[in-house]
Design an enzyme around this catalytic site. Structure first.
Site, PDB file in Angstrom:
ATOM      1  N   ASP A  48       3.704   0.164  -1.235  1.00 34.11           N
ATOM      2  CA  ASP A  48       2.699   0.737  -2.124  1.00 34.11           C
ATOM      3  C   ASP A  48       1.347   0.530  -1.464  1.00 34.11           C
ATOM      4  O   ASP A  48       0.815  -0.580  -1.467  1.00 34.11           O
ATOM      5  CB  ASP A  48       2.772   0.058  -3.494  1.00 34.11           C
ATOM      6  N   ASP A  71       3.000   5.643  -2.723  1.00 29.00           N
ATOM      7  CA  ASP A  71       4.014   4.885  -1.985  1.00 29.00           C
ATOM      8  C   ASP A  71       4.391   5.662  -0.727  1.00 29.00           C
ATOM      9  O   ASP A  71       4.822   6.819  -0.807  1.00 29.00           O
ATOM     10  CB  ASP A  71       5.230   4.664  -2.873  1.00 29.00           C
TER      11      ASP A  71
END
Length: 274
Positions: free
Chosen positions: A146, A217
């Site tokens: 992330d 992400d």
């Protein structure tokens, strides 16, 4: 070989979702972020029962990263980025798995911006100069996690609303571009150029129902891995499960040999592309 990244947003609270997804998707390696649990509360027994070995670096209430590998034990090679010995936030862990170096990272959110939290985010990105050292290795390397950065306007449902947010500010986007510009391949847009692919939908304002998402992400590949990339996508249906994370898993598939014939596959399971 299937490698994924998944911000679980609390590994113990979302454990049934994680275990269900592992059983259905059967990824070989997964980078997990936002464990929100100290080391002693990592659910290693359940992870091992699911068939995975694991390394992790937890933190009470916040952050936390892990790498799990199906049928094998990842060999930890680093935890924490070099360059700031005083940074105790659990945001980076790295392992050797089947001849590959796999790094799992959770970049700071940075809000509110400007301010100290945004400054910390930019300093953290500066530490990713270490990525250039990994890039220079003569082995396959993957940076997955992330990144808390929306790279382009295509990666956010309404760009005009995000100009002052730390996820979309020019400084953060430039830091991500500089990282990729070292020579990494951003897997999703590499195989699906021009497609709108989201990996995160907020819990508020019916973001999931409206498909008001963001792409936060990312899976970055060094050249030896990029030559093996045959598919990449988002398991977006997972976001719609009961008690789901606000992120969906992102995955890549690699061939055993370099320079495969690439095939296109639906980049986002469980929903229509918009």
């Amino acid at each position: 070989m299937k490698i994924a990244t998944f911000n679980v947003n609390g590994i113990n609270g979302r454990l049934p979702v994680l275990l269900r997804w592992l059983e259905e998707a059967r990824p070989d390696v997964v980078c997990l972020q936002e464990l929100k649990a100290p080391d002693g509360r990592f659910p290693i027994r359940e992870i091992e029962t699911a068939g995975y070995g694991a390394i992790w670096w937890g933190q009470k209430s916040w952050n936390g990263v892990a790498i799990i590998s199906r049928g094998r034990q990842p060999i930890e090679t680093r935890r924490g980025l070099p360059g700031d010995a005083d940074d105790s936030q659990s945001r980076y862990i790295e392992a050797a798995v089947e001849g590959m170096v796999i790094a799992c990272l959770y970049v700071p959110n940075g809000n509110p911006a400007p301010g100290p939290k945004f400054d910390y985010k930019l300093r953290w990105f500066q530490q990713t100069d270490y990525a250039a050292e990994l890039l220079a290795l003569d082995v396959p390397v993957i940076l997955a996690g992330d990144y808390n950065v929306i790279p382009t306007e295509l990666d956010v449902y309404k760009p005009e609303r995000w100009g002052d947010d730390a996820l979309f500010r020019p400084e953060a986007r430039e830091a991500f571009r500089a990282l990729v510009g070292q020579g990494w391949t951003d897997a999703l847009p590499a195989l699906h150029p021009g497609e709108r692919l989201y990996t995160f939908w907020d819990y508020f304002r019916n973001a999931w129902g409206r498909d008001a998402g963001l792409r936060l992400d990312h899976v970055l590949l060094n050249p030896p891995v990029a030559k093996r990339l045959v598919a990449a996508g988002v398991d977006r249906d997972v976001r719609g499960w009961e008690k789901a994370s606000d992120h969906a898993p992102v995955w890549v598939e690699l061939s055993e040999a370099a320079r495969p014939v690439r095939r296109r596959r639906s980049a986002s399971k469980g929903g229509q592309q918009r």
